[in-house]
Scaffold this motif. Structure first.
Motif, short mmCIF file in Angstrom:
data_model
loop_
_atom_site.label_atom_id
_atom_site.label_comp_id
_atom_site.label_asym_id
_atom_site.label_seq_id
_atom_site.Cartn_x
_atom_site.Cartn_y
_atom_site.Cartn_z
N LEU A 271 1.39 -7.52 14.41
CA LEU A 271 1.56 -7.06 13.30
C LEU A 271 2.98 -6.12 13.12
CD1 LEU A 271 -0.81 -7.12 11.22
CD2 LEU A 271 -1.07 -8.22 13.43
N GLY A 272 2.63 -6.22 11.88
CA GLY A 272 4.22 -5.52 11.02
C GLY A 272 3.58 -4.35 11.05
N VAL A 273 3.13 -4.19 9.64
CA VAL A 273 2.16 -3.70 8.89
C VAL A 273 0.47 -3.64 8.38
CG1 VAL A 273 2.18 -2.47 6.58
CG2 VAL A 273 4.45 -3.71 7.66
N LEU A 274 -0.30 -2.35 8.37
CA LEU A 274 -1.18 -3.09 8.24
C LEU A 274 -1.76 -2.68 6.74
CD1 LEU A 274 -2.97 -2.25 12.41
CD2 LEU A 274 -3.28 -3.46 10.84
N GLU B 147 -7.16 3.07 4.60
CA GLU B 147 -6.12 4.22 5.30
C GLU B 147 -5.54 4.58 3.85
OE1 GLU B 147 -4.79 4.85 7.67
OE2 GLU B 147 -5.60 3.45 9.58
N ASP B 148 -4.75 5.39 3.42
CA ASP B 148 -4.46 5.98 2.04
C ASP B 148 -3.04 5.19 1.56
OD1 ASP B 148 -6.56 7.41 2.17
OD2 ASP B 148 -4.95 9.46 2.44
N THR B 149 -2.41 4.60 2.93
CA THR B 149 -1.15 3.89 2.53
C THR B 149 -0.84 2.78 4.12
OG1 THR B 149 0.00 5.50 3.65
CG2 THR B 149 0.23 6.10 1.71
N PRO B 150 -0.16 1.78 3.38
CA PRO B 150 -0.15 0.52 4.72
C PRO B 150 -0.30 1.36 5.88
CG PRO B 150 0.86 -0.13 2.58
CD PRO B 150 0.31 1.58 2.73
N VAL B 151 -0.45 1.09 7.11
CA VAL B 151 0.39 2.35 8.20
C VAL B 151 1.08 0.77 9.17
CG1 VAL B 151 -1.30 2.99 10.56
CG2 VAL B 151 -2.42 2.33 8.16
N ASP B 152 2.31 1.63 9.83
CA ASP B 152 2.96 0.51 10.05
C ASP B 152 2.35 0.55 11.84
OD1 ASP B 152 5.97 0.46 12.98
OD2 ASP B 152 5.56 -0.73 10.87
N GLU C 290 12.55 -8.05 9.44
CA GLU C 290 13.56 -7.15 9.46
C GLU C 290 13.26 -5.34 8.91
OE1 GLU C 290 17.10 -7.44 8.81
OE2 GLU C 290 16.51 -9.70 10.03
N CYS C 291 12.30 -5.63 8.38
CA CYS C 291 11.50 -4.37 8.13
C CYS C 291 10.98 -3.60 8.86
CB CYS C 291 9.63 -5.00 6.58
SG CYS C 291 8.95 -3.07 6.70
N VAL C 292 11.72 -2.44 9.93
CA VAL C 292 10.23 -1.58 11.12
C VAL C 292 10.00 -0.04 10.55
CG1 VAL C 292 10.60 -0.70 13.44
CG2 VAL C 292 11.96 -3.47 12.40
N VAL C 293 9.12 0.13 10.43
CA VAL C 293 8.84 1.57 10.15
C VAL C 293 8.20 2.85 11.39
CG1 VAL C 293 7.58 3.01 8.30
CG2 VAL C 293 8.27 0.21 7.85
N GLU C 294 9.38 3.75 11.05
CA GLU C 294 8.60 4.79 11.88
C GLU C 294 9.00 5.71 11.32
OE1 GLU C 294 11.79 2.93 15.39
OE2 GLU C 294 12.77 4.31 13.61
N GLY C 295 7.28 6.48 12.40
CA GLY C 295 7.14 7.79 11.52
C GLY C 295 5.91 7.67 10.63
N GLU C 296 5.38 8.62 10.51
CA GLU C 296 4.30 8.65 9.42
C GLU C 296 4.57 8.05 7.93
OE1 GLU C 296 0.90 9.73 10.35
OE2 GLU C 296 1.93 9.58 12.69
N PRO C 297 3.18 7.79 7.02
CA PRO C 297 3.64 6.97 5.72
C PRO C 297 4.53 8.24 4.64
CG PRO C 297 1.78 6.72 6.91
CD PRO C 297 2.10 7.55 8.46
N GLU C 298 4.16 9.74 4.98
CA GLU C 298 4.25 11.06 4.59
C GLU C 298 5.65 11.02 4.15
OE1 GLU C 298 2.04 12.54 7.32
OE2 GLU C 298 1.29 10.88 5.91
N GLY C 299 6.24 10.84 5.36
CA GLY C 299 8.01 10.75 5.87
C GLY C 299 8.62 9.82 4.87
N LEU C 300 8.58 9.45 4.63
CA LEU C 300 8.83 8.14 4.98
C LEU C 300 10.46 7.69 3.86
CD1 LEU C 300 6.53 5.24 4.66
CD2 LEU C 300 7.23 6.01 7.01
N SER C 301 11.46 7.23 3.99
CA SER C 301 12.47 7.05 3.09
C SER C 301 12.34 5.54 1.98
CB SER C 301 13.85 6.09 3.90
OG SER C 301 13.10 5.51 4.63
N GLU C 302 13.46 5.66 1.13
CA GLU C 302 12.78 4.72 0.51
C GLU C 302 12.05 3.41 0.83
OE1 GLU C 302 14.76 3.82 -4.21
OE2 GLU C 302 14.40 5.98 -3.92
N ALA C 303 13.54 3.49 1.39
CA ALA C 303 13.38 2.12 2.36
C ALA C 303 12.97 1.44 2.93
CB ALA C 303 14.85 1.39 3.06
N GLU C 304 11.78 2.43 3.43
CA GLU C 304 10.48 2.38 4.27
C GLU C 304 9.24 1.61 4.03
OE1 GLU C 304 11.52 5.23 8.76
OE2 GLU C 304 10.81 5.49 6.59
#
Ligand code: FDP
Length: 407
Positions: A141-144, A149-154, A201-215
């Motif tokens: 799983l990449g993203v849930l 959940e408020d936003t998708p969860v990595d 290609e899409c890998v997200v690190e960290g919590e949803p609140e602090g994500l970059s635009e690309a994430e």
């Protein structure tokens, strides 16, 4: 019987190269191997089992292995299904025992609100957790995205937790415990899931609140129309626990045999009857519905609709239970648009689209009244959608009424 199954499997495995010998074509083997409604981009093949034994039949695990053998592009799906299957078994147990274990009522004694402003039940939160854990350990799983959940969860697992080659191939969306407002009264509930391909290609690190635009762009990867679904299904927690699924070549239903702890194929190639006598809506909202919807149901009540059938009403108020009955007995289920809620109540991404995929694969229709639900791209994760789905003839009657009203 074993020999017959092996022979059939061999025939199907060989696909187009070797036609199935006619002597092997029993009643069940003549059912279409390919989807008739909304064929996927690549036509998929499904295993054909000639007999369904009640206790030692074809398990979901075995079925998925055969599916992957026949469709190499789905080779990673069985491990993901096995995670969902395990979660369903665990949730089934939690729901069944909730009165004895104190898992009833609202979370935190009330006051735990999800992003849609709904109060969360204890079981909403716990089942969400069970699914996340079960899927995380599949390593697929990449993203849930989930109702809870408020936003998708990595869910990129840490390398220590991965048990399989990690490819992050899929995105899963789910409603962990649909119909949960009913759960404390012992009414059927269910888990709905939809699986899309994931951009590797899409890998997200960290919590949803602090994500970059690309994430964030990566996360909104989940926002795809139902036509992009690789698979969908539901588990129904009721008198039996059912697992009903599609990978784009028909709908298959399995029943949990608790004596062996396995889902066993009991409903191969489910086809919904073309016309019916049952409607399933929250009729208290009828005065607020769009006129075409309201007038069609009013005709059905008195036997003045297209089929001339006088309809009966069956509404559990739990989507999975209502859709399951609709698939098996025929009928029309819906949560239409009304003057208060223009988009109805049900969520497009993890309720509307996965259930519409099943409905279409079973030969039925699913629409907002004016648009095919499967073709709507969500603008946001928790978007709602008006829905009317079920037997082809009856749903078509609703669509005709909308058309005639110029809508
Ligand atoms: P619930 O709120 O109990 O989780 O979308 C959720 C859902 O149930 C569906 O399962 C069900 O079909 C619908 O809402 C019922 O809504 P009403 O209570 O308004 O009839």
């Amino acid at each position: 019987m074993k020999l017959l199954i092996s022979a059939l499997l061999l025939s199907v495995c060989q696909g187009f190269l070797a036609p199935v010998p006619s002597t092997f074509l029993s009643r069940k083997t003549t059912s279409p191997l390919f989807a008739t409604a909304s064929p996927p981009a690549t036509a998929r093949k499904t295993p054909v089992f000639d007999e369904v034994c009640e206790t030692t039949g074809v398990t979901l695990t075995r079925f998925m292995i055969e599916v992957a053998m026949l469709n190499p592009e789905l080779s990673e799906l069985p491990s993901l299904f096995s995670g969902i299957e395990t979660a369903c078994k665990a949730i089934s147990n939690m729901v069944k025992r909730s009165q004895l274990t104190g898992l009833t009522g609202y979370a935190e004694g009330g006051g735990s609100i999800n992003v849609q402003g709904e109060e969360q039940k204890t079981l909403d939160i716990m089942t969400n957790d069970v699914l996340k854990r079960a899927l995380r350990f599949t390593g697929k799983l990449g993203v849930l995205a989930s109702e809870e959940e408020d936003t998708p969860v990595d869910v990129e697992p840490s390398s220590k937790e991965v048990m399989f080659d990690e490819t992050s191939k899929y995105v899963a969306v789910f409603d962990p415990l649909d119909g949960s407002s009913n759960v404390d009264a012992g009414i059927p509930t269910g888990t709905i899931f939809g699986i899309f391909d994931h951009d590797e290609e899409c890998v997200v690190e960290g919590e949803p609140e602090g994500l970059s635009e690309a994430e964030m762009v990566c996360l909104t990867n989940t926002l795809k129309p139902g036509t992009d679904l690789v698979a969908s299904g539901y588990c129904l927690y009721s008198s039996s626990c059912f697992f009903v699924m599609t990978v784009g070549c028909g709908v298959y239903g399995f029943t949990l045999d608790e004596s062996i702890g396995e889902f066993v194929l009991t409903h191969p190639n489910i086809k919904i009857p073309e016309t019916s006598k049952i409607y399933s809506f929250n009729e208290a909202n009828l005065p607020q519905w769009d006129a075409p919807m309201r007038e069609t149901v009013e005709k059905w009540r008195v036997g003045e609709g297209k089929s001339g059938n006088r309809f009966s009403s069956r509404y559990i108020g739990s989507m999975v239970g209502d859709v399951h009955r609709t698939l098996l007995y025929g009928g029309v289920f819906g949560y239409p648009s009304d003057t208060k809620n223009k988009n109805g109540k049900l969520r497009l991404l993890y309720e509307g689209a996965p259930m519409s995929y099943l409905m279409e694969q079973a030969g039925g229709l699913s629409s907002t009244g004016t648009k095919r639900v499967m073709e709507i791209t969500p603008d946001e994760v928790h978007q709602r959608v008006p829905i009317v789905m079920g037997s082809k003839g009856d749903v078509q009657e609703v669509l005709d009424a909308y058309k005639a009203a110029g809508m």
